[in-house]
Design a protein around this motif. Structure first.
Motif, PDB file in Angstrom:
ATOM      1  N   ALA A  23      -7.153  14.904  24.188  1.00 45.66           N
ATOM      2  CA  ALA A  23      -6.245  13.901  23.472  1.00 45.66           C
ATOM      3  C   ALA A  23      -7.049  13.582  22.204  1.00 45.66           C
ATOM      4  N   LEU A  24      -8.309  13.445  22.326  1.00 43.98           N
ATOM      5  CA  LEU A  24      -9.167  13.369  21.074  1.00 43.98           C
ATOM      6  C   LEU A  24      -9.137  14.306  20.119  1.00 43.98           C
ATOM      7  N   TYR A  25      -8.932  15.482  20.335  1.00 44.39           N
ATOM      8  CA  TYR A  25      -8.617  16.410  19.415  1.00 44.39           C
ATOM      9  C   TYR A  25      -7.415  16.141  18.499  1.00 44.39           C
ATOM     10  N   ALA A  26      -6.285  15.845  19.281  1.00 40.84           N
ATOM     11  CA  ALA A  26      -4.936  15.433  18.579  1.00 40.84           C
ATOM     12  C   ALA A  26      -5.176  14.154  17.810  1.00 40.84           C
ATOM     13  N   GLY A  27      -6.094  13.350  18.419  1.00 39.68           N
ATOM     14  CA  GLY A  27      -6.365  12.065  17.719  1.00 39.68           C
ATOM     15  C   GLY A  27      -7.186  12.404  16.344  1.00 39.68           C
ATOM     16  N   SER A  28      -7.752  13.337  16.217  1.00 37.98           N
ATOM     17  CA  SER A  28      -8.572  13.925  15.159  1.00 37.98           C
ATOM     18  C   SER A  28      -7.644  14.105  14.044  1.00 37.98           C
ATOM     19  N   LEU A  29      -6.360  14.559  14.360  1.00 39.51           N
ATOM     20  CA  LEU A  29      -5.581  14.758  13.171  1.00 39.51           C
ATOM     21  C   LEU A  29      -5.147  13.619  12.586  1.00 39.51           C
ATOM     22  N   LEU A  30      -4.916  12.453  13.559  1.00 35.50           N
ATOM     23  CA  LEU A  30      -4.458  11.214  13.028  1.00 35.50           C
ATOM     24  C   LEU A  30      -5.768  10.757  12.157  1.00 35.50           C
ATOM     25  N   LEU A  31      -6.868  10.997  12.546  1.00 37.94           N
ATOM     26  CA  LEU A  31      -8.104  10.440  11.490  1.00 37.94           C
ATOM     27  C   LEU A  31      -7.987  11.160  10.094  1.00 37.94           C
ATOM     28  N   ALA A  32      -7.781  12.511  10.236  1.00 34.70           N
ATOM     29  CA  ALA A  32      -7.612  13.228   9.004  1.00 34.70           C
ATOM     30  C   ALA A  32      -6.602  12.808   8.155  1.00 34.70           C
ATOM     31  N   TRP A  33      -5.376  12.608   8.656  1.00 33.74           N
ATOM     32  CA  TRP A  33      -4.336  12.049   7.968  1.00 33.74           C
ATOM     33  C   TRP A  33      -4.812  10.951   7.199  1.00 33.74           C
ATOM     34  N   TRP A  34      -5.265   9.924   7.765  1.00 33.37           N
ATOM     35  CA  TRP A  34      -5.876   8.765   7.283  1.00 33.37           C
ATOM     36  C   TRP A  34      -6.757   8.678   6.364  1.00 33.37           C
ATOM     37  N   LEU A  35      -7.989   9.763   6.406  1.00 29.01           N
ATOM     38  CA  LEU A  35      -8.741   9.997   5.263  1.00 29.01           C
ATOM     39  C   LEU A  35      -8.275  10.741   4.057  1.00 29.01           C
ATOM     40  N   VAL A  36      -7.185  11.630   4.460  1.00 27.50           N
ATOM     41  CA  VAL A  36      -6.354  12.236   3.059  1.00 27.50           C
ATOM     42  C   VAL A  36      -5.606  11.319   2.445  1.00 27.50           C
ATOM     43  N   ALA A  37      -4.791  10.437   3.375  1.00 29.73           N
ATOM     44  CA  ALA A  37      -4.038   9.546   2.502  1.00 29.73           C
ATOM     45  C   ALA A  37      -4.864   8.459   1.742  1.00 29.73           C
ATOM     46  N   ALA A  38      -6.138   8.301   2.335  1.00 29.92           N
ATOM     47  CA  ALA A  38      -7.059   7.428   1.445  1.00 29.92           C
ATOM     48  C   ALA A  38      -7.536   8.097   0.130  1.00 29.92           C
ATOM     49  N   ALA A  39      -7.667   9.327   0.335  1.00 32.90           N
ATOM     50  CA  ALA A  39      -8.120   9.954  -0.917  1.00 32.90           C
ATOM     51  C   ALA A  39      -7.079  10.448  -1.821  1.00 32.90           C
ATOM     52  N   THR A  40      -6.016  10.468  -1.358  1.00 34.92           N
ATOM     53  CA  THR A  40      -4.834  11.016  -2.130  1.00 34.92           C
ATOM     54  C   THR A  40      -4.264   9.890  -3.259  1.00 34.92           C
ATOM     55  N   GLY A  41      -4.271   8.423  -2.702  1.00 36.79           N
ATOM     56  CA  GLY A  41      -3.768   7.730  -3.643  1.00 36.79           C
ATOM     57  C   GLY A  41      -3.355   6.319  -2.885  1.00 36.79           C
ATOM     58  N   PRO A  42      -2.841   5.262  -3.650  1.00 33.89           N
ATOM     59  CA  PRO A  42      -2.209   4.190  -2.993  1.00 33.89           C
ATOM     60  C   PRO A  42      -0.947   4.528  -2.317  1.00 33.89           C
ATOM     61  N   ASP A  43      -0.170   5.283  -2.701  1.00 34.53           N
ATOM     62  CA  ASP A  43       1.331   5.444  -2.283  1.00 34.53           C
ATOM     63  C   ASP A  43       1.293   6.200  -0.925  1.00 34.53           C
ATOM     64  N   SER A  44       0.246   7.400  -0.816  1.00 34.87           N
ATOM     65  CA  SER A  44       0.011   7.754   0.396  1.00 34.87           C
ATOM     66  C   SER A  44      -0.708   7.028   1.433  1.00 34.87           C
ATOM     67  N   TYR A  45      -1.568   6.227   1.060  1.00 32.67           N
ATOM     68  CA  TYR A  45      -2.085   5.482   1.919  1.00 32.67           C
ATOM     69  C   TYR A  45      -1.021   4.175   2.444  1.00 32.67           C
ATOM     70  N   ASN A  46      -0.371   3.758   1.568  1.00 23.95           N
ATOM     71  CA  ASN A  46       0.524   2.354   2.164  1.00 23.95           C
ATOM     72  C   ASN A  46       1.695   3.351   3.106  1.00 23.95           C
ATOM     73  N   TYR A  47       1.996   4.707   3.003  1.00 25.25           N
ATOM     74  CA  TYR A  47       2.831   5.309   3.757  1.00 25.25           C
ATOM     75  C   TYR A  47       2.023   5.260   5.188  1.00 25.25           C
ATOM     76  N   PHE A  48       0.969   5.828   5.095  1.00 27.88           N
ATOM     77  CA  PHE A  48       0.335   5.875   6.404  1.00 27.88           C
ATOM     78  C   PHE A  48       0.061   4.564   7.034  1.00 27.88           C
ATOM     79  N   LEU A  49      -0.174   3.532   6.450  1.00 32.79           N
ATOM     80  CA  LEU A  49      -0.359   2.111   7.129  1.00 32.79           C
ATOM     81  C   LEU A  49       1.194   1.636   7.423  1.00 32.79           C
ATOM     82  N   SER A  50       2.099   2.014   6.779  1.00 32.05           N
ATOM     83  CA  SER A  50       3.646   1.822   7.070  1.00 32.05           C
ATOM     84  C   SER A  50       3.968   2.516   8.651  1.00 32.05           C
ATOM     85  N   TRP A  51       3.488   3.743   8.694  1.00 35.30           N
ATOM     86  CA  TRP A  51       3.716   4.553  10.025  1.00 35.30           C
ATOM     87  C   TRP A  51       2.798   3.733  10.940  1.00 35.30           C
ATOM     88  N   CYS A  52       1.555   3.481  10.789  1.00 32.50           N
ATOM     89  CA  CYS A  52       0.863   2.897  11.872  1.00 32.50           C
ATOM     90  C   CYS A  52       1.390   1.042  12.203  1.00 32.50           C
TER      91      CYS A  52
END
Length: 133
Positions: free
Chosen positions: A37-66
């Motif tokens: 399960a931690l392997y699958a959760g690492s995809l979630l962590l990668a999504w968070w990091l990519v969203a944070a690096a991409t910009g506020p719109d992507s990061y806000n979308y990630f936060l809204s999903w969370c």
């Protein structure tokens, strides 16, 4: 030479009808499942990091999903899997050190790893809810 007909007599392998699952057996299986399960959760962590690096719109979308019930459930499961796998690793470290092999200690460590993972998960989520983290 005698000819035998039919199947040869062999001892039957014990199965679930004979063996009852012990707590250390179950915790070993759960440790492997949480590792996967931690392997699958690492995809979630990668999504968070990519969203944070991409910009506020992507990061806000990630936060809204969370913030959805499904997102919170996935994050809760990831937190528990991380805590359970970490505590299970410490249990195995104790065993690798040559300690805790008597059956009473094995049971205590196994039940303790389950209890500790639940307590740590609850403590993390309480801290997050209170804004301590």
């Amino acid at each position: 030479m005698a000819v035998t007909s039919g199947r040869p007599e062999r001892p039957l392998s014990p199965h679930l009808q004979i063996y009852t699952p012990l707590v250390n057996m179950v915790m070993s299986i759960v440790h492997r499942i949480t590792g996967a399960a931690l392997y699958a959760g690492s995809l979630l962590l990668a999504w968070w990091l990519v969203a944070a690096a991409t910009g506020p719109d992507s990061y806000n979308y990630f936060l809204s999903w969370c913030d959805t019930w499904l997102g919170k459930l996935v994050l809760l499961g990831y937190t528990w899997a991380l805590m359970h796998h970490m505590i299970g690793g410490l249990r195995h470290f104790i065993w690798d050190s040559g300690y805790g092999y008597d059956l009473k200690t094995v049971d205590i460590l196994s039940w303790g790893s389950l209890a500790a993972s639940l307590v740590l998960t609850a403590a993390i989520w309480i801290c997050v809810a209170m804004g301590v983290a």
